[in-house]
Motif scaffolding. Structure first.
Motif, mmCIF file in Angstrom:
data_model
loop_
_atom_site.group_PDB
_atom_site.id
_atom_site.type_symbol
_atom_site.label_atom_id
_atom_site.label_comp_id
_atom_site.label_asym_id
_atom_site.label_seq_id
_atom_site.Cartn_x
_atom_site.Cartn_y
_atom_site.Cartn_z
ATOM 1 N N ILE A 143 0.836 -1.203 0.000
ATOM 2 C CA ILE A 143 0.000 0.000 0.000
ATOM 3 C C ILE A 143 0.871 1.254 0.000
ATOM 4 O O ILE A 143 0.594 2.223 -0.716
ATOM 5 N N GLN A 144 1.960 1.219 0.790
ATOM 6 C CA GLN A 144 2.876 2.370 0.825
ATOM 7 C C GLN A 144 3.482 2.623 -0.556
ATOM 8 O O GLN A 144 3.576 3.773 -1.001
ATOM 9 N N PHE A 145 3.887 1.549 -1.213
ATOM 10 C CA PHE A 145 4.498 1.686 -2.534
ATOM 11 C C PHE A 145 3.486 2.225 -3.545
ATOM 12 O O PHE A 145 3.814 3.094 -4.366
ATOM 13 N N LEU A 146 2.246 1.723 -3.484
ATOM 14 C CA LEU A 146 1.193 2.221 -4.373
ATOM 15 C C LEU A 146 0.903 3.694 -4.096
ATOM 16 O O LEU A 146 0.645 4.479 -5.023
ATOM 17 N N ALA A 147 0.943 4.087 -2.823
ATOM 18 C CA ALA A 147 0.703 5.494 -2.454
ATOM 19 C C ALA A 147 1.794 6.396 -3.022
ATOM 20 O O ALA A 147 1.513 7.498 -3.503
ATOM 21 N N ILE A 148 3.041 5.912 -2.974
ATOM 22 C CA ILE A 148 4.153 6.693 -3.524
ATOM 23 C C ILE A 148 3.962 6.901 -5.020
ATOM 24 O O ILE A 148 4.092 8.022 -5.536
ATOM 25 N N ILE A 149 3.631 5.809 -5.729
ATOM 26 C CA ILE A 149 3.395 5.904 -7.170
ATOM 27 C C ILE A 149 2.250 6.869 -7.460
ATOM 28 O O ILE A 149 2.324 7.706 -8.365
ATOM 29 N N SER A 150 1.178 6.761 -6.672
ATOM 30 C CA SER A 150 0.003 7.610 -6.862
ATOM 31 C C SER A 150 0.341 9.087 -6.658
ATOM 32 O O SER A 150 0.046 9.924 -7.516
ATOM 33 N N VAL A 151 0.967 9.408 -5.533
ATOM 34 C CA VAL A 151 1.267 10.805 -5.221
ATOM 35 C C VAL A 151 2.216 11.410 -6.244
ATOM 36 O O VAL A 151 1.998 12.527 -6.731
ATOM 37 N N VAL A 152 3.270 10.680 -6.596
ATOM 38 C CA VAL A 152 4.248 11.206 -7.557
ATOM 39 C C VAL A 152 3.612 11.383 -8.934
ATOM 40 O O VAL A 152 3.819 12.407 -9.603
ATOM 41 N N SER A 153 2.795 10.411 -9.361
ATOM 42 C CA SER A 153 2.147 10.499 -10.675
ATOM 43 C C SER A 153 1.189 11.682 -10.737
ATOM 44 O O SER A 153 1.217 12.475 -11.697
ATOM 45 N N TYR A 154 0.345 11.820 -9.726
ATOM 46 C CA TYR A 154 -0.609 12.929 -9.717
ATOM 47 C C TYR A 154 0.103 14.280 -9.553
ATOM 48 O O TYR A 154 -0.374 15.296 -10.065
ATOM 49 N N SER A 155 1.234 14.278 -8.850
ATOM 50 C CA SER A 155 2.015 15.518 -8.722
ATOM 51 C C SER A 155 2.544 15.950 -10.085
ATOM 52 O O SER A 155 2.552 17.141 -10.412
ATOM 53 N N ARG A 186 6.710 25.000 -6.944
ATOM 54 C CA ARG A 186 7.899 24.628 -6.164
ATOM 55 C C ARG A 186 7.532 23.695 -5.011
ATOM 56 O O ARG A 186 8.230 22.705 -4.751
ATOM 57 N N LEU A 187 6.443 24.007 -4.310
ATOM 58 C CA LEU A 187 6.062 23.209 -3.150
ATOM 59 C C LEU A 187 5.595 21.809 -3.541
ATOM 60 O O LEU A 187 5.841 20.845 -2.813
ATOM 61 N N ILE A 188 4.911 21.689 -4.674
ATOM 62 C CA ILE A 188 4.493 20.361 -5.129
ATOM 63 C C ILE A 188 5.710 19.528 -5.512
ATOM 64 O O ILE A 188 5.748 18.312 -5.261
ATOM 65 N N VAL A 189 6.714 20.155 -6.107
ATOM 66 C CA VAL A 189 7.958 19.441 -6.428
ATOM 67 C C VAL A 189 8.585 18.885 -5.144
ATOM 68 O O VAL A 189 8.981 17.717 -5.082
ATOM 69 N N ILE A 190 8.648 19.722 -4.101
ATOM 70 C CA ILE A 190 9.210 19.276 -2.816
ATOM 71 C C ILE A 190 8.361 18.158 -2.221
ATOM 72 O O ILE A 190 8.879 17.161 -1.707
ATOM 73 N N PHE A 191 7.032 18.320 -2.294
ATOM 74 C CA PHE A 191 6.097 17.321 -1.779
ATOM 75 C C PHE A 191 6.341 15.971 -2.455
ATOM 76 O O PHE A 191 6.408 14.928 -1.795
ATOM 77 N N ALA A 192 6.499 15.989 -3.781
ATOM 78 C CA ALA A 192 6.732 14.746 -4.533
ATOM 79 C C ALA A 192 8.081 14.129 -4.172
ATOM 80 O O ALA A 192 8.195 12.906 -4.041
ATOM 81 N N ILE A 193 9.106 14.960 -3.999
ATOM 82 C CA ILE A 193 10.436 14.456 -3.650
ATOM 83 C C ILE A 193 10.402 13.746 -2.302
ATOM 84 O O ILE A 193 11.013 12.678 -2.126
ATOM 85 N N ILE A 194 9.671 14.334 -1.341
ATOM 86 C CA ILE A 194 9.563 13.708 -0.021
ATOM 87 C C ILE A 194 8.926 12.325 -0.137
ATOM 88 O O ILE A 194 9.361 11.361 0.499
ATOM 89 N N TRP A 195 7.913 12.212 -0.996
ATOM 90 C CA TRP A 195 7.276 10.910 -1.185
ATOM 91 C C TRP A 195 8.211 9.925 -1.872
ATOM 92 O O TRP A 195 8.209 8.733 -1.562
ATOM 93 N N ILE A 196 9.019 10.418 -2.797
ATOM 94 C CA ILE A 196 9.987 9.536 -3.463
ATOM 95 C C ILE A 196 10.983 8.981 -2.446
ATOM 96 O O ILE A 196 11.426 7.826 -2.547
ATOM 97 N N LEU A 197 11.320 9.813 -1.443
ATOM 98 C CA LEU A 197 12.266 9.376 -0.413
ATOM 99 C C LEU A 197 11.717 8.249 0.452
ATOM 100 O O LEU A 197 12.478 7.581 1.163
ATOM 101 N N TRP A 198 10.376 8.036 0.396
ATOM 102 C CA TRP A 198 9.806 6.897 1.118
ATOM 103 C C TRP A 198 10.295 5.574 0.528
ATOM 104 O O TRP A 198 10.302 4.549 1.210
ATOM 105 N N VAL A 199 10.665 5.577 -0.759
ATOM 106 C CA VAL A 199 11.069 4.333 -1.426
ATOM 107 C C VAL A 199 12.275 3.694 -0.738
ATOM 108 O O VAL A 199 12.220 2.523 -0.331
ATOM 109 N N PRO A 200 13.409 4.433 -0.586
ATOM 110 C CA PRO A 200 14.539 3.799 0.107
ATOM 111 C C PRO A 200 14.209 3.424 1.549
ATOM 112 O O PRO A 200 14.666 2.394 2.040
#
Length: 378
Positions: A143-155, A186-200
Motif C-alpha cells: 500500500i505504501q508503494f502504491l501510495a508513492i506511485i500515486s502521489v508522484v504520478s498525480y504531482s 515549487r512546493l508540489i515538487v518538494i512534496f513529490a520528492i519527499i514521497w519519493i524518499l519513502w522508497v529507500p
C-alpha cells in the motif's frame, strides 16, 4: 498505565496535528472565492493530520488507554494524489467541475479501507494490536508503494496543469505576478520528492530490517511531510485570492505557422499603435482589453503577437514598459523618482515582476543599469 515517552520528534508531530487541523479547517470552512479548491487542499491536510494521529497513537501506545482505538481507520494515502491534483485543476481552471468520471480517481481508497478491515479482523482473532498482525507486515508495504506511485504520478500531472496555466497567463496578462502559481509549483515538487524518499525507507525497512523499524525511525519522514503539507496550506490560505478579469478557458493554442503577409502587416501596425497610444502604461492591461481598444478579436490579436512578432503577450507588453523606463533613465530628467516609482509610471504594478522582467530583457538588474548610466555620464 504506561508513561508517555515525550521527545522533540513526537512533540513536533503533535504540534503539526494542531497546526494542520487549524489550517485544514480554515481552508474548508472559510467562505472565499477559491473555497471549492481550498476544500480539496483542506482534505489533504486532514489526511496528513489523521496519519500523524496514527503515528502518535503507536508511539504513545494509545491501545493501553483505549483498547479499540486501532479500529478507527486513519490511513487514506491513496487519495492524497487525486486531491492535490484536483486542487491544482480547480485553481488553474475556474470552470472545472467534478463529474462522475472524476470520482473514479478516488476508488483506490476502497482498497486501503479493505486492508484496514482485514487487519482489524486478524487483530480481533489473534488478540494482537493492528501493527503486529501478519496482514499489516505483508500488505502495508505494498500500500505504501502504491501510495508513492500515486502521489508522484498525480504531482506530475498537477505540475503539467500549472505549466499550461502559466503559459495561458503569459498570453493573456501583461503583469501576472499576482496570478502566477510558481510558489505552488515549487512546493508540489518538494512534496513529490519527499514521497519519493519513502522508497529507500520502505525498501531498507522491508529488505534489510524485515519490516522491524519502529515509528521513531520514520519520524524524519513524517515531520518533513507534515511541514511541507502545512506550508502549502498556509501559503494557499494566506495569499491574496485570485480574481480573474475573464474566465480561464484552456484553449488549444494554434500551431506555430510561418506568418502570412497579412499577419506581418498587422504586426507592424500593432507596434505603431502601441507607440502612439501607449497602451502598455495600463498596469491592468490584458489581451482582451487591448483587443477591445484595437477593435480586434482577441484570437486574431494573439495570432499577430505570437506569429507575427514571435512573442507571447506578456513579453510583448513588458518590452515596451522596460524600454519606457530605460528612456526615462537615459534622459536624466527623472532622477528624483525612484526605480520603483518609474516602474509604476510605466505600467508595472509589482516590484518583483519589474525586477524579474527587466533582468530578463536587459541581462542586468534595474539598479545595475541605472548605475551604469550614471558612470557613463561622468
Amino acid at each position: 498505565m504506561c508513561e508517555l515517552n515525550l521527545n522533540i520528534f513526537n512533540l513536533v508531530i503533535i504540534a503539526s496535528i494542531f497546526i494542520g487541523t487549524t489550517f485544514g479547517s480554515l481552508l474548508i470552512f472559510t467562505k472565499r472565492i477559491n473555497r471549492k479548491a481550498n476544500s480539496l487542499l483542506g482534505l489533504v491536510v486532514f489526511i496528513i493530520v489523521l496519519w500523524n494521529i496514527w503515528v502518535v497513537s503507536i508511539d504513545f501506545q494509545f491501545t493501553h488507554y483505549f483498547t479499540y482505538f486501532y479500529l478507527i481507520p486513519l490511513h487514506y494515502s491513496l487519495v492524497l494524489g487525486p486531491l492535490l491534483y484536483f486542487y491544482v485543476k480547480r485553481m488553474t481552471n475556474f470552470s472545472f467541475h467534478f463529474s462522475k468520471k472524476e470520482l473514479l480517481h478516488f476508488l483506490p481508497v476502497i482498497l486501503e479501507l479493505s486492508v484496514h478491515f482485514l487487519i482489524i479482523r486478524e487483530a480481533f482473532t489473534t488478540q494482537k494490536t493492528s501493527i503486529e498482525t501478519g496482514i499489516f507486515y505483508q500488505i502495508i508495504p505494498i500500500i505504501q508503494f502504491l501510495a508513492i506511485i500515486s502521489v508522484v504520478s498525480y504531482s506530475i500531472y498537477a505540475l503539467k496543469e500549472i505549466r499550461i496555466y502559466q503559459t495561458w497567463l503569459n498570453e493573456n496578462y501583461s503583469d501576472n505576478n499576482a496570478y502566477n502559481l510558481r510558489w505552488l509549483y515549487r512546493l508540489i515538487v518538494i512534496f513529490a520528492i519527499i514521497w519519493i524518499l519513502w522508497v529507500p525507507y520502505t525498501f531498507i525497512d522491508y529488505l534489510v530490517f524485515n519490516f522491524q523499524l519502529g515509528i521513531s525511525d520514520y519520524y524524519p519522514m513524517y515531520i518533513a511531510l507534515s511541514i511541507i503539507t502545512i506550508w502549502i496550506s498556509a501559503e494557499a490560505f494566506l495569499r491574496p485570492e485570485i480574481v480573474f478579469l475573464e474566465a480561464n478557458k484552456k484553449e488549444v493554442h494554434h500551431k506555430k505557422e510561418y506568418p502570412t503577409e497579412e499577419i506581418l502587416e498587422k504586426a507592424s501596425w500593432l507596434k505603431e499603435e502601441m507607440k502612439k497610444n501607449r497602451f502598455y502604461l495600463n498596469s491592468e492591461l490584458t489581451l482582451k482589453s487591448l483587443a477591445d481598444n484595437l477593435n480586434m478579436h482577441p484570437n486574431m490579436l494573439s495570432k499577430v503577437i505570437n506569429d507575427g512578432l514571435n512573442k507571447n503577450f506578456s513579453d510583448f507588453i513588458n518590452e515596451y514598459r522596460v524600454n519606457a523606463i530605460v528612456e526615462k533613465l537615459q534622459s536624466g530628467n527623472h532622477d528624483h523618482i525612484t526605480l520603483l516609482g518609474l516602474s509604476f509610471e510605466c505600467g508595472f504594478n509589482s516590484k518583483t515582476t519589474f525586477n524579474r522582467v527587466f533582468k530578463n530583457i536587459k541581462g542586468i538588474t534595474p539598479l545595475q543599469y541605472k548605475k551604469s548610466i550614471e558612470n557613463n555620464s561622468k
